[in-house]
Design a protein around this motif. Sequence first.
Motif, PDB file in Angstrom:
ATOM      1  N   ASN A 101       0.812  -1.219   0.000  1.00  0.00           N
ATOM      2  CA  ASN A 101       0.000   0.000   0.000  1.00  0.00           C
ATOM      3  C   ASN A 101       0.843   1.265   0.000  1.00  0.00           C
ATOM      4  OD1 ASN A 101       0.883  -0.678   2.644  1.00  0.00           O
ATOM      5  ND2 ASN A 101      -0.608   0.730   3.508  1.00  0.00           N
ATOM      6  N   LYS A 102       2.151   1.139   0.230  1.00  0.00           N
ATOM      7  CA  LYS A 102       3.007   2.313   0.377  1.00  0.00           C
ATOM      8  C   LYS A 102       3.807   2.634  -0.870  1.00  0.00           C
ATOM      9  CE  LYS A 102       3.583   1.239   5.224  1.00  0.00           C
ATOM     10  NZ  LYS A 102       4.495   0.705   6.203  1.00  0.00           N
ATOM     11  N   TYR A 103       3.577   1.896  -1.942  1.00  0.00           N
ATOM     12  CA  TYR A 103       4.470   2.063  -3.072  1.00  0.00           C
ATOM     13  C   TYR A 103       3.730   2.080  -4.390  1.00  0.00           C
ATOM     14  CZ  TYR A 103       8.210   1.384  -6.353  1.00  0.00           C
ATOM     15  OH  TYR A 103       9.067   1.545  -7.395  1.00  0.00           O
ATOM     16  N   SER A 104       4.118   3.003  -5.228  1.00  0.00           N
ATOM     17  CA  SER A 104       3.730   2.946  -6.626  1.00  0.00           C
ATOM     18  C   SER A 104       4.938   3.395  -7.437  1.00  0.00           C
ATOM     19  CB  SER A 104       2.520   3.835  -6.918  1.00  0.00           C
ATOM     20  OG  SER A 104       2.850   5.195  -6.800  1.00  0.00           O
ATOM     21  N   PHE A 105       5.077   2.816  -8.598  1.00  0.00           N
ATOM     22  CA  PHE A 105       6.147   3.199  -9.506  1.00  0.00           C
ATOM     23  C   PHE A 105       5.519   4.090 -10.559  1.00  0.00           C
ATOM     24  CE2 PHE A 105       8.339   2.759 -13.508  1.00  0.00           C
ATOM     25  CZ  PHE A 105       9.669   2.947 -13.164  1.00  0.00           C
ATOM     26  N   GLU A 106       6.048   5.298 -10.728  1.00  0.00           N
ATOM     27  CA  GLU A 106       5.517   6.214 -11.730  1.00  0.00           C
ATOM     28  C   GLU A 106       6.683   6.940 -12.373  1.00  0.00           C
ATOM     29  OE1 GLU A 106       1.999   9.517 -12.161  1.00  0.00           O
ATOM     30  OE2 GLU A 106       2.981   9.336 -10.225  1.00  0.00           O
ATOM     31  N   GLN A 107       6.732   6.898 -13.706  1.00  0.00           N
ATOM     32  CA  GLN A 107       7.836   7.560 -14.401  1.00  0.00           C
ATOM     33  C   GLN A 107       7.385   7.996 -15.793  1.00  0.00           C
ATOM     34  OE1 GLN A 107      11.539   5.545 -13.902  1.00  0.00           O
ATOM     35  NE2 GLN A 107      12.564   6.718 -15.485  1.00  0.00           N
ATOM     36  N   PHE A 108       7.837   9.191 -16.169  1.00  0.00           N
ATOM     37  CA  PHE A 108       7.601   9.709 -17.508  1.00  0.00           C
ATOM     38  C   PHE A 108       8.843   9.491 -18.358  1.00  0.00           C
ATOM     39  CE2 PHE A 108       4.627  12.050 -14.911  1.00  0.00           C
ATOM     40  CZ  PHE A 108       3.501  12.148 -15.717  1.00  0.00           C
ATOM     41  N   PHE A 109       8.661   9.292 -19.640  1.00  0.00           N
ATOM     42  CA  PHE A 109       9.735   9.210 -20.637  1.00  0.00           C
ATOM     43  C   PHE A 109      10.827   8.229 -20.233  1.00  0.00           C
ATOM     44  CE2 PHE A 109       7.950  13.559 -20.792  1.00  0.00           C
ATOM     45  CZ  PHE A 109       7.224  13.381 -21.965  1.00  0.00           C
ATOM     46  N   ILE A 110      10.437   6.985 -20.118  1.00  0.00           N
ATOM     47  CA  ILE A 110      11.377   5.908 -19.786  1.00  0.00           C
ATOM     48  C   ILE A 110      12.127   5.536 -21.057  1.00  0.00           C
ATOM     49  CG2 ILE A 110      11.571   3.513 -19.009  1.00  0.00           C
ATOM     50  CD1 ILE A 110       8.955   3.999 -17.463  1.00  0.00           C
ATOM     51  N   THR A 123       0.727   0.312  -9.617  1.00  0.00           N
ATOM     52  CA  THR A 123       0.239   0.429  -8.243  1.00  0.00           C
ATOM     53  C   THR A 123      -0.457  -0.862  -7.825  1.00  0.00           C
ATOM     54  OG1 THR A 123      -1.829   1.383  -9.037  1.00  0.00           O
ATOM     55  CG2 THR A 123      -0.124   2.936  -8.336  1.00  0.00           C
ATOM     56  N   ASN A 124      -0.762  -0.953  -6.553  1.00  0.00           N
ATOM     57  CA  ASN A 124      -1.602  -2.001  -5.973  1.00  0.00           C
ATOM     58  C   ASN A 124      -1.161  -3.437  -6.287  1.00  0.00           C
ATOM     59  OD1 ASN A 124      -3.200   0.004  -4.866  1.00  0.00           O
ATOM     60  ND2 ASN A 124      -4.594   0.017  -6.605  1.00  0.00           N
ATOM     61  N   PRO A 125       0.104  -3.790  -6.031  1.00  0.00           N
ATOM     62  CA  PRO A 125       0.485  -5.186  -6.243  1.00  0.00           C
ATOM     63  C   PRO A 125      -0.195  -6.081  -5.219  1.00  0.00           C
ATOM     64  CG  PRO A 125       2.229  -4.036  -5.092  1.00  0.00           C
ATOM     65  CD  PRO A 125       1.204  -3.002  -5.454  1.00  0.00           C
ATOM     66  N   LYS A 126      -0.632  -7.251  -5.669  1.00  0.00           N
ATOM     67  CA  LYS A 126      -1.308  -8.177  -4.760  1.00  0.00           C
ATOM     68  C   LYS A 126      -0.916  -9.612  -5.112  1.00  0.00           C
ATOM     69  CE  LYS A 126      -5.627  -9.050  -2.445  1.00  0.00           C
ATOM     70  NZ  LYS A 126      -7.042  -8.803  -2.360  1.00  0.00           N
ATOM     71  N   PHE A 127      -0.643 -10.401  -4.080  1.00  0.00           N
ATOM     72  CA  PHE A 127      -0.294 -11.816  -4.213  1.00  0.00           C
ATOM     73  C   PHE A 127      -1.200 -12.541  -3.236  1.00  0.00           C
ATOM     74  CE2 PHE A 127       3.274 -14.824  -5.176  1.00  0.00           C
ATOM     75  CZ  PHE A 127       2.867 -15.884  -4.400  1.00  0.00           C
ATOM     76  N   GLU A 128      -2.089 -13.413  -3.746  1.00  0.00           N
ATOM     77  CA  GLU A 128      -3.088 -14.023  -2.879  1.00  0.00           C
ATOM     78  C   GLU A 128      -3.418 -15.436  -3.322  1.00  0.00           C
ATOM     79  OE1 GLU A 128      -7.063 -12.167  -3.338  1.00  0.00           O
ATOM     80  OE2 GLU A 128      -6.237 -11.247  -5.122  1.00  0.00           O
ATOM     81  N   TYR A 129      -4.039 -16.171  -2.447  1.00  0.00           N
ATOM     82  CA  TYR A 129      -4.473 -17.528  -2.728  1.00  0.00           C
ATOM     83  C   TYR A 129      -5.723 -17.508  -3.596  1.00  0.00           C
ATOM     84  CZ  TYR A 129      -6.738 -22.022  -1.948  1.00  0.00           C
ATOM     85  OH  TYR A 129      -7.374 -23.220  -2.122  1.00  0.00           O
ATOM     86  N   GLY A 130      -5.746 -18.334  -4.638  1.00  0.00           N
ATOM     87  CA  GLY A 130      -6.955 -18.553  -5.412  1.00  0.00           C
ATOM     88  C   GLY A 130      -7.289 -17.445  -6.380  1.00  0.00           C
ATOM     89  N   VAL A 131      -8.573 -17.138  -6.487  1.00  0.00           N
ATOM     90  CA  VAL A 131      -9.102 -16.194  -7.456  1.00  0.00           C
ATOM     91  C   VAL A 131      -8.882 -14.767  -6.976  1.00  0.00           C
ATOM     92  CG1 VAL A 131     -11.198 -15.475  -8.655  1.00  0.00           C
ATOM     93  CG2 VAL A 131     -10.803 -17.879  -8.195  1.00  0.00           C
ATOM     94  N   LYS A 132      -8.501 -13.877  -7.893  1.00  0.00           N
ATOM     95  CA  LYS A 132      -8.215 -12.484  -7.551  1.00  0.00           C
ATOM     96  C   LYS A 132      -9.430 -11.797  -6.938  1.00  0.00           C
ATOM     97  CE  LYS A 132      -7.037  -7.992  -9.491  1.00  0.00           C
ATOM     98  NZ  LYS A 132      -7.911  -7.329  -8.550  1.00  0.00           N
ATOM     99  N   THR A 133      -9.157 -11.027  -5.882  1.00  0.00           N
ATOM    100  CA  THR A 133     -10.172 -10.158  -5.290  1.00  0.00           C
ATOM    101  C   THR A 133      -9.663  -8.724  -5.368  1.00  0.00           C
ATOM    102  OG1 THR A 133      -9.226 -10.454  -3.072  1.00  0.00           O
ATOM    103  CG2 THR A 133     -10.993 -11.962  -3.711  1.00  0.00           C
ATOM    104  N   ASP A 134     -10.470  -7.778  -4.948  1.00  0.00           N
ATOM    105  CA  ASP A 134     -10.061  -6.370  -4.978  1.00  0.00           C
ATOM    106  C   ASP A 134      -8.812  -6.156  -4.128  1.00  0.00           C
ATOM    107  OD1 ASP A 134     -12.156  -5.729  -6.616  1.00  0.00           O
ATOM    108  OD2 ASP A 134     -13.437  -4.981  -5.000  1.00  0.00           O
ATOM    109  N   PHE A 135      -8.066  -5.108  -4.434  1.00  0.00           N
ATOM    110  CA  PHE A 135      -6.834  -4.818  -3.728  1.00  0.00           C
ATOM    111  C   PHE A 135      -7.095  -4.579  -2.252  1.00  0.00           C
ATOM    112  CE2 PHE A 135      -3.742  -1.830  -1.948  1.00  0.00           C
ATOM    113  CZ  PHE A 135      -2.571  -2.560  -2.125  1.00  0.00           C
ATOM    114  N   THR A 136      -6.286  -5.219  -1.428  1.00  0.00           N
ATOM    115  CA  THR A 136      -6.278  -4.969   0.014  1.00  0.00           C
ATOM    116  C   THR A 136      -4.826  -4.944   0.448  1.00  0.00           C
ATOM    117  OG1 THR A 136      -6.415  -7.359   0.445  1.00  0.00           O
ATOM    118  CG2 THR A 136      -8.474  -6.123   0.508  1.00  0.00           C
TER     119      THR A 136
END
Length: 178
Positions: free
Chosen positions: A46-55, A159-172
């Motif tokens: 929840n504390k990280y997002s990668f954002e960059q212009f002109f890579i 943003t919002n990386p998630k690693f979870e068991y089974g079927v994807k649910t909304d970001f937590t």
Amino acid sequence: FQLLFTWWFDMEKLNSVVPFLGEQPVESFYSGSNKIYGRNILLGANKYSFEQFFINKPVINNFGTVNLQELKGLIGSRVSMSFDLELINAKDIGNIGYTILITHTDGTTQQVSAMYNTSIGKAYKGAFTSYQDIQAKEISSVSGYRWVVGVAADYVKLTNPKFEYGVKTDFTISPEDV
């Protein structure tokens, strides 16, 4: 056909074990050996997002850690990995996403990742999900997860990386991060 069958089977399994409120599964529902749908085992997500212009070159950015004890509980299970992506004008072909390296006690490794494959001129905004199976071997360690941007582009936001068991649910966020 195999993909459609796998999706149908996963949805049937989910529908049979997870009570629904509208369209969303209840986040705290337990299934099987204390495996939880919806629990994010990426710490600091929840504390990280990668954002960059002109890579102009590939970027690898190490960030967070994985809850090793939770991961050990997923041995032999199907997991979903997901993230939100905004991409404007990809200038070449490559992958964007995040990756984790699992080391087993027998010395072998398994890389699990959620990667979006771009094409030239591509723009994309939305969630991307990947389903993979964790090998049925004892786990000794796991690397931290890292963002990978393997293309030149005018703009990328992850943003919002998630690693979870089974079927994807909304970001937590991980309960440990609360």
